[in-house]
Enzyme design. Structure first.
Site, PDB file in Angstrom:
ATOM      1  N   GLU A 502       0.871  -1.281   0.091  1.00 28.18           N
ATOM      2  CA  GLU A 502      -0.015  -0.051  -0.058  1.00 28.18           C
ATOM      3  C   GLU A 502       0.868   1.245  -0.018  1.00 28.18           C
ATOM      4  O   GLU A 502       0.556   2.187   0.504  1.00 28.18           O
ATOM      5  CB  GLU A 502      -0.945  -0.036   1.296  1.00 28.18           C
ATOM      6  CG  GLU A 502      -1.846  -1.157   1.391  1.00 28.18           C
ATOM      7  CD  GLU A 502      -2.977  -1.023   0.270  1.00 28.18           C
ATOM      8  OE1 GLU A 502      -3.002  -0.133  -0.596  1.00 28.18           O
ATOM      9  OE2 GLU A 502      -4.142  -1.551   0.673  1.00 28.18           O
ATOM     10  N   GLY A 503       1.993   1.229  -0.931  1.00 26.02           N
ATOM     11  CA  GLY A 503       2.837   2.443  -0.916  1.00 26.02           C
ATOM     12  C   GLY A 503       4.065   2.218   0.184  1.00 26.02           C
ATOM     13  O   GLY A 503       3.920   2.291   1.399  1.00 26.02           O
TER      14      GLY A 503
END
Length: 823
Positions: A502-503
């Site tokens: 997620e990043g």
């Protein structure tokens, strides 16, 4: 003397006008009155008076007459601004415009409204959500043997998978009308958190279908037909979804995604059909190896202009059954001893009908915007929930182990060396719980806080890394020997997974938090950029001069609050926290000044100054963390016994803000400007300190004692009462050890008095009972505590071949020898 007084009064006037960000009209009137008084009292006279009046009148006319300001100042500045404004890709533009601005806007303003913040509704569970967490979620946790899952099966047991499907865990976010549970974001978070305290494998398997992926994208953008067909099947586990975004050469840089879909027409089910011919190669796809429906992101092209628009249409998202011809679901990745399913997939020239695009043909090219708008769920719910689970487990186990484990006839938790990591674990867990709870609650209010969700994900997962490191240090050899009774090892091994997804955290800190926040949350920057894109001189005039006034005001405010320590500023009336609110207001103004100065001086190249951007992001992040901790304390009824946790966390946030600001100024490329910034932001130097040893002592006491504050800190984790379970056993051992401490004290007194002749522990306590130093009941309590303690400090062991038959091992060596001889 009169001149000196006038100079002081003039400086005070200018400072007051700047501090309150008054309009140009008020500036002109106030300065004009001051000049009249100075002229009338002969403080200002002669040629100097004439020069000053001319300069004042010229500035006042230009500032207040719009047409003159436009022609003389705004138009030239506007032309220069458009030249230096950096080019922005479509994916960057969509990322910036995604989501909503929430409390981050207040933090960027330099004037956070704390009463508004405290009046934000508290996140609460519904009766249905609470029953689900207390019922099926507890039951699911009780079914899972994480050692068996990760070491033997490398997957959840079939009965566990079936329980997850039958009880709706895969459809928590899906509305009830489609057969889902329809949970709130907070209910979703609480459920994932509890499962995570038992099993990362189960937690990831549950959270992925409820996070960024087909279910959420369908709910927001799917056609009615897509929703009616897929959502009920996803809710009941008839379909297992995965979402394929990351490619081998394109992770965070979606613009370089090599996966393509070409608009075409092809025979499909006996008739010519409009669709896409898609080629892709993806990896790291969670649930990919067992998925029945593949969410796929790719760049869409229409070279033959079949759709009548541009040739390059942008990133597009589609749903493809994994049984579809040409879909290669691939094999499986082995992810750091986490047994959740994860693997690559690929396809070449796979034809899909246009109605497999999520949202149908109108949503072709809208995929990146869709993903960015939905990203807040994973960043605000799943990963913070998993991180707080680690914090609660670390707090519970480290506190209990530190009370049970003794050295030099004293619990190790009372050693100052152990108190230090215990304090970090407890206060950090409190802080993670605050940001998780507040941010998840924001989603339930309809917010999609893209910047704050990035902060939540980054700091929750980084904090998880730190608390587990500290927990492992406290446990020592107990933590590093794997086995069924090691309750920390798997969580420790799996830390990088949450930090990567997620990043990735390095990217999030260096580019996203401030890079996106500076434009998205600033009161004027986005308006300036929009004016430049639309070539609107009027809009730019308003935004630019508003920005100038905003910066000057924050410079005056930062200086004043730096000198006064922000004493006297309005703050919520709580004697325990008032000074922290004032301090955060000071930092908010200083942050706004540093951010504006960086953007003005460095300009478009700021996004390449990643270290500077990261430090600016650190300031914004810690402002948000501190805000959440203050609100969390208020929401929980301002419990006095939680104050050590809150104070430690806030001192730590404040100190980190000071360190980050000092780093910004020390490394600012324009040194004269840096000199000015240091005098404005830190007029009295670096005055803040880290949490004191006494604060740490008070936090450690909470963790090693069965207090109400400790119970609230670990609330929501799965804690079995069965002593055959290592977690239940550890809790029983802690309570037993505390219960027999008075008994042990009696025996020590008798020993020092010379009444006891035995030296070995068991005979000594037997002798103490016979001499009536302790009762038979007390002896039994001591023996029980002794047995429980031995089991707690024991570590798992195996035969020297770890369960492999010696004969099998010898067969392998024999086979290797034969192979070498054949060569």
């Amino acid at each position: 003397m009169a001149i000196l007084v006038c100079v002081i009064l003039a400086v005070a006037l200018i400072w007051a006008l700047a501090y309150h960000a008054v309009s140009a009209v008020i500036w002109s009137v106030a300065v004009g009155i001051a000049l009249v008084i100075a002229s009338a009292t002969d403080v200002l006279s002669g040629a100097m008076a004439g020069i000053v009046w001319l300069v004042f009148l010229a500035a006042a006319i230009v500032a207040n007459v719009k047409s003159l300001r436009h022609s003389l100042l705004t138009v030239p500045i506007f032309g220069l601004y458009k030249k230096v404004l950096p080019q922005m890709s479509q994916t960057e533009q969509e990322a910036l415009e995604a989501g909503t601005v929430w409390w981050d806007g207040d933090l960027f303003s330099g004037k956070p409204d704390w009463n508004k913040w405290l009046n934000v509704p508290k996140a609460k569970l519904t009766a249905e959500e609470k029953a689900f967490i207390d019922g099926p979620t507890n039951e699911l946790c009780s079914m899972i043997d994480e050692w068996k899952t990760t070491h033997e099966l490398h997957d959840l047991e079939p009965k566990v998978w079936q329980f997850i499907k039958d009880n709706g865990f895969l459809g928590m976010i899906i509305p009830k009308e489609y057969g889902g549970l329809g949970f709130s974001a907070y209910g979703h978070s609480q459920t994932v958190m509890k499962i995570s305290t038992r099993s990362a494998t189960a937690a990831v398997s549950v959270m992925v279908p409820n996070s960024l992926g087909p279910g959420e994208l369908l709910m927001h953008y799917g056609t009615k037909e897509q929703k009616d067909y897929y959502l009920p099947r996803l809710a009941t586990g008839l379909e297992i979804p995965c979402f394929a975004l990351t490619a081998p050469e394109a992770g965070s840089d979606a613009a370089s995604m090599p996966d393509v879909g070409v608009v075409c027409k092809q025979m499909w089910e006996g008739k010519e059909t409009l669709g896409l011919r898609v080629t892709w190669e993806k990896r790291y796809i969670t649930l990919g190896p067992i998925a029945t429906i593949l969410g796929l992101a790719f760049k869409c092209f229409d070279p033959d202009k079949i759709l009548g628009g541009e040739a390059e249409l942008g990133i597009t998202c589609a749903l493809i059954p994994t049984s579809h011809k040409g879909v290669n679901i691939g094999r499986r990745h082995m992810t750091l001893n986490a047994a959740f399913m994860n693997g690559p997939n690929h396809g070449k020239d796979v034809f899909i009908p246009m109605d497999w695009v999520i949202g149908g043909q109108p949503m072709v090219g809208q995929g990146w915007r869709m993903l960015m708008e939905c990203l807040a769920a994973g960043r605000s719910i799943s990963l913070p929930a998993q991180s707080i689970a680690a914090g609660k487990v670390a707090s519970f186990t480290s506190g209990a182990y530190s009370r049970v484990r003794q050295q030099f006839k004293m619990p190790i938790g009372k050693f100052e060396g152990i108190e230090e990591p215990l304090a970090r674990i407890g206060a950090t867990t409190y802080l993670i719980d605050a940001i998780r709870t507040i941010t998840a609650g924001a989603l339930d209010l309809g917010e999609k806080p893209s910047v704050l969700s990035a902060i939540s994900k980054y700091h929750a997962t980084e904090s998880m890394r730190h608390v587990l490191n500290d927990a492992m240090d406290i446990h020592g050899g107990k933590g590093i020997c794997m086995g069924p009774n090691n309750y920390l090892g798997r969580a420790y091994q799996q830390i990088p997974i949450a930090i990567t997804v997620e990043g990735a955290n390095i990217l999030t800190r260096s580019l996203i938090i401030f890079g996106q926040g500076a434009i998205r949350c600033h009161p004027w920057v986005l308006k300036e950029m929009k004016a430049a894109r639309e070539d609107s001189i009027d809009a730019f005039d308003e935004a630019f001069w508003g920005h100038i006034k905003f910066t000057i005001s924050n410079a005056a405010r930062a200086l004043w609050m730096g000198l006064t320590g922000a004493v006297g500023l309005p703050a919520p009336a709580c004697v325990d926290t008032k000074r922290f609110y004032q301090q955060m207001t000071r930092f908010s103004s200083a942050f706004a000044l540093l951010a504006d100065t960086s953007m003005f001086i460095i300009g478009g190249t700021l996004k390449r100054k990643e270290k500077l951007s990261a430090r600016l992001g650190d300031v914004l992040s810690n402002l948000y963390l501190a805000s959440c901790a203050l609100k969390f304390y208020d929401e929980r009824g301002q419990q006095k016994d939680e104050l050590p946790l809150l104070q430690w966390a806030l001192y730590d946030c404040s100190f980190k803000i000071q360190v980050a600001m000092d780093g910004i100024i020390a490394n600012f490329p324009n040194r004269p400007i840096a000199w000015i910034l240091r005098r404005l932001v830190f007029p009295k130097g670096l005055t803040l300190i880290q949490p004191s040893d006494e604060m740490g002592h008070e936090v450690a006491k909470i963790l090693i004692n069965p207090t109400a504050a400790r119970d609230r800190l670990i609330a929501g984790m799965y804690l079995p009462s069965d002593e055959r379970d290592i977690m239940g056993h550890l809790n029983a051992a802690m309570l037993a050890v505390i219960a027999v401490e008075p008994v042990e004290a009696k025996v020590r007194v008798a020993q020092r008095g010379g009444r006891l002749t035995q030296r070995a522990l068991e005979p000594m306590f037997e002798e103490a009972m016979k001499l009536s130093v302790i009762t038979e009941t007390e002896l039994a309590l001591w023996k029980r505590a002794r047995i429980l303690t031995k089991e707690v400090v024991a570590v798992d062991d195996f035969d020297k071949n770890f369960g492999l038959a010696v004969a099998q091992s010898e067969d392998w060596r024999h086979a290797d020898a034969q192979a070498m001889a054949a060569e």
